[in-house]
Design an enzyme around this catalytic site. Structure first.
Site, PDB file in Angstrom:
ATOM      1  N   GLU A  31      42.363 -46.515  31.583  1.00  0.00           N
ATOM      2  CA  GLU A  31      42.485 -47.056  30.232  1.00  0.00           C
ATOM      3  C   GLU A  31      43.864 -47.617  29.900  1.00  0.00           C
ATOM      4  OE1 GLU A  31      40.380 -47.652  27.962  1.00  0.00           O
ATOM      5  OE2 GLU A  31      38.598 -46.507  28.467  1.00  0.00           O
ATOM      6  N   SER A  80      13.033   9.912  14.775  1.00  0.00           N
ATOM      7  CA  SER A  80      13.571  11.101  15.459  1.00  0.00           C
ATOM      8  C   SER A  80      14.962  10.883  16.041  1.00  0.00           C
ATOM      9  CB  SER A  80      12.618  11.517  16.588  1.00  0.00           C
ATOM     10  OG  SER A  80      11.346  11.867  16.077  1.00  0.00           O
TER      11      SER A  80
END
Length: 692
Positions: A85, A345
């Protein structure tokens, strides 16, 4: 002299004009700065304890824009990006004059644009200030903005903006979002083929999206790899090999883990962009995978919740608030880890722990499982049958109700609730009711998070920890008294680790307990090893009954699968503390061979019992560290008798009278010792022990 005078005047005028021009440009620059403030609008992120991304939230415009810096990406990708680029990126001031001249010459010679002259700085200017069309005025503004950006930011900061805002098709912006969407990973380690694709896409992101235009994406990647500068950046032959690598043809979903924790983090600090949690990504992924699979088997309208916590630090390492956050039929938005439900329980281990601590029973003590009436309260077993005479070990492993209520009646429901408060857990009682025997069978409300907090004491030698909320690092140890003494904790763990795993599950060295609430509304399973506790709840968020729902059949398989898929290696349960031993029934004191006492120290017939020393047993060898010269205290326990009690060691009275049936004694040294207890009625009991 006159010529020199004119030259001086002209030079001064030129300097003044140049200065004025520079001043005007500087004033214009200050008056019309680039919109850098708006470039900070990025996605909020929720991270795990190690900084890994758990979940991201789209920006207000619906963009996946994850903040990305140079340190977040593969250095090779940066070299390829600059080579393709903007090769003179580090040399120009925002505008590459040489590239501009080359582009102009090519335009004149060919009558069309052959190559561009846009620098990375100019691209950043376009990204943070987008404009419709590609007019000459827009290009000139880009040139000016690039120069302005270069004045304000370092080269690395400019790269950071590009890496965060570069378009990748659809609502993907930035290299991190693109790498996660196309490769399913952060961009810290990219192959040459992956890096080349990420370099190529931003030029024409919609046309080159690999999930829609695979051929165009392949061609664009090839152009990047064919660039000489790129080939030099990646090394000899790497570009050619990368061209043969397949491009992903679909877009993956960005990480979307821990929905409830993530939402809580945003509500807590809505302006913060990065939220650190105590969760572990690997654990969270494993638990959510288990939850999804379980939800498919459970059927419609049922949800589930899971909490996994570190019993040493209190950090929640994994949390699933519902089977599916987005499933309205399961009320998935409700975080069921924070909702009070009946625990069935699952509180029984703490009842047994208190009974062990108070010396009422040992593991091999016989206790009756037969119909019983506690002033009108008649508990029944889950399967409506009774086992008759069973050992305490069997009673807890089989989760028999009548023995648990008998023990709770002996230790006292209020005392059990006081112990829960030591762990900063306060189960919710029915309105205007005092603690009663129904607590033992689920007659209170408790959240899954609080239940896990209670169980941290069982995994941590009796010392509970305060769990964090999963969002911040606020968990901590509790400085008060232990919930249970270490020997009692070991007895509970020794029993629960022997419970048979559910069908299809392998024994993982964990202790666990299940529970089913009244009316089949809640199924629970909580398990722990020597470091971590995992709790599971299954049920309907609207509290409706679910026929066939049980803790052992429904929640326990999820518990074992959760441990297996968490990725955490099993930590062995704590070693037995000093004085912890499983005594055979034939070797128990007569008073402890069958449970027949209530909380007042009375025999079942109502006649007061004489004191009996139940620990240590007669002739026992107790390892208290005498050989190392650092003796530990010996726990003394008795049954029966009338308080207060006077203890004697080798004929010497211990300092204080005690109203408790538990006392500690620190020996002077090893060898044989005679221990005696005398109650207020003058009755005595003695045992001889060997201190090792």
């Amino acid at each position: 002299m006159r010529r020199w005078h004119k030259f001086a005047i002209g030079s001064a005028a030129g300097i003044i004009l140049a200065g004025a021009a520079l001043f005007a440009l500087d004033a214009a620059d200050r008056a019309f700065p680039p919109p850098l403030a708006g470039a900070n609008a990025v996605s909020a992120e929720v991270l795990d304890a190690d900084g890994q991304l758990l979940r991201a939230f789209a920006t207000s415009e619906g963009r996946w824009r994850l903040k990305t810096t140079v340190s977040d990406v593969d250095p090779q990708f940066l070299r390829m990006l600059i080579a393709y680029e903007d090769q003179r990126f580090y040399d120009h001031g925002g505008v590459d004059l040489w590239a501009l001249g080359r582009a102009a010459m090519q335009l004149v010679s060919n009558g069309r644009i052959v190559s561009g002259a846009s620098t990375l700085s100019m691209q950043v200017a376009r990204l943070i200030e987008p404009r419709e069309g590609r007019s000459l005025s827009a290009k000139l503004l880009q040139l000016v903005r690039a120069a302005q950006i270069e004045r304000r930011l370092s080269k690395q900061e400019i790269l950071d903006l590009y890496l965060t805002h570069a378009p990748y098709g659809g609502n993907l912006e930035g290299v991190r979002a693109a790498s996660l969407a196309y490769f399913g990973k952060e961009p810290r380690r990219l192959t040459v083929a992956e890096a080349a694709l990420l370099v190529a896409l931003p030029q024409l992101p919609e046309r080159r999206r690999p999930d829609r235009n695979l051929k165009a994406a392949e061609a664009a990647r090839k152009r990047v790899l064919d660039r000489v500068a790129v080939a030099e950046a990646v090394g000899d032959g790497e570009a050619e090999r990368a061209e043969d690598v397949a491009i992903p043809a679909r877009r993956m979903q960005l990480p979307a883990l821990a929905a409830h924790v993530a939402e809580a983090a945003l509500r807590k600090e809505p302006t913060v962009l990065k939220h650190q949690t105590t969760l572990k990504k690997q654990v969270q992924q494993g638990l959510e995978a288990v939850a999804r699979a379980a939800a498919m088997k459970l059927g419609p309208k049922l949800s589930l919740a899971m909490v996994m916590a570190d019993a040493q630090t209190g950090a929640i390492v994994g949390e699933v608030g519902s089977a599916d956050y987005f499933d309205a039929s399961r009320s998935g938005w409700i975080d069921m880890t924070r909702v009070n439900r009946s625990p069935g329980s699952t509180l029984k281990p703490f009842i047994y722990g208190l009974a062990f601590e108070q010396g009422l029973v040992s593991q091999e003590t016989i206790i009756e499982d037969r119909p019983a009436d506690f002033f009108g309260y008649r508990p029944r077993n889950f399967d409506m049958s009774y086992q008759g005479d069973v050992t305490v070990r069997e009673a807890l492993q089989l989760s028999l109700n009548v023995p648990a209520v008998k023990l709770l009646d002996a230790v006292g429901p209020a005392r059990l609730m006081v112990r829960f408060r030591r762990a900063e857990v306060r189960p919710v009682l029915p309105p205007n009711e005092a603690p009663g025997l129904a607590i033992g069978l689920g007659g209170v409300g408790i959240t899954l998070k609080d239940l896990v907090q209670l169980y941290t004491a069982l995994a941590n030698r009796g010392q509970p920890v305060r769990l964090g909320d999963g969002v911040t690092g606020t968990p901590s140890k509790l400085d008060g008294e232990p919930l249970l003494e270490p020997v009692a904790v070991w007895n509970v763990a020794d029993i629960l680790s022997g419970v048979i795993p559910p069908a299809g599950a392998s024994q993982r060295g964990i202790a666990y307990k299940t529970g089913t609430s009244y009316g089949y509304r809640d199924a629970w399973s909580v398990g722990y090893d020597g470091r971590y506790v995992l709790g599971v709840w299954v049920g309907r968020p609207d509290n409706s009954a679910v026929p066939g729902l049980t803790g052992y059949g429904t929640a326990a398989p999820i518990l074992f699968e959760g441990f297996a898929k968490s990725g955490i290696a099993t930590t062995p349960l704590p070693r037995p503390p000093a004085g912890a031993v499983r005594i055979a029934q034939s070797e128990l004191p007569i008073s402890q061979r069958r449970f027949a006492l209530n909380a007042s120290g009375l025999l079942a017939s109502g006649r007061e019992a004489a004191p009996q020393i139940i620990y240590p047993p007669e002739g026992a060898h107790v390892d208290l560290g005498a050989g190392q010269g650092n003796l530990s205290p010996l726990m003394l326990k008795l049954q029966g008798g009338r308080a207060p009690f006077r203890w004697l060691a080798n004929g010497k009275p211990l300092p204080d009278l005690s109203r408790r049936r538990i006392q500690q004694w620190l020996p002077d040294g090893g060898g044989y010792s005679k221990l005696t207890v005398i109650d207020s009625a003058g009755r005595a009991a003695s045992v001889g022990v060997f201190i090792d």
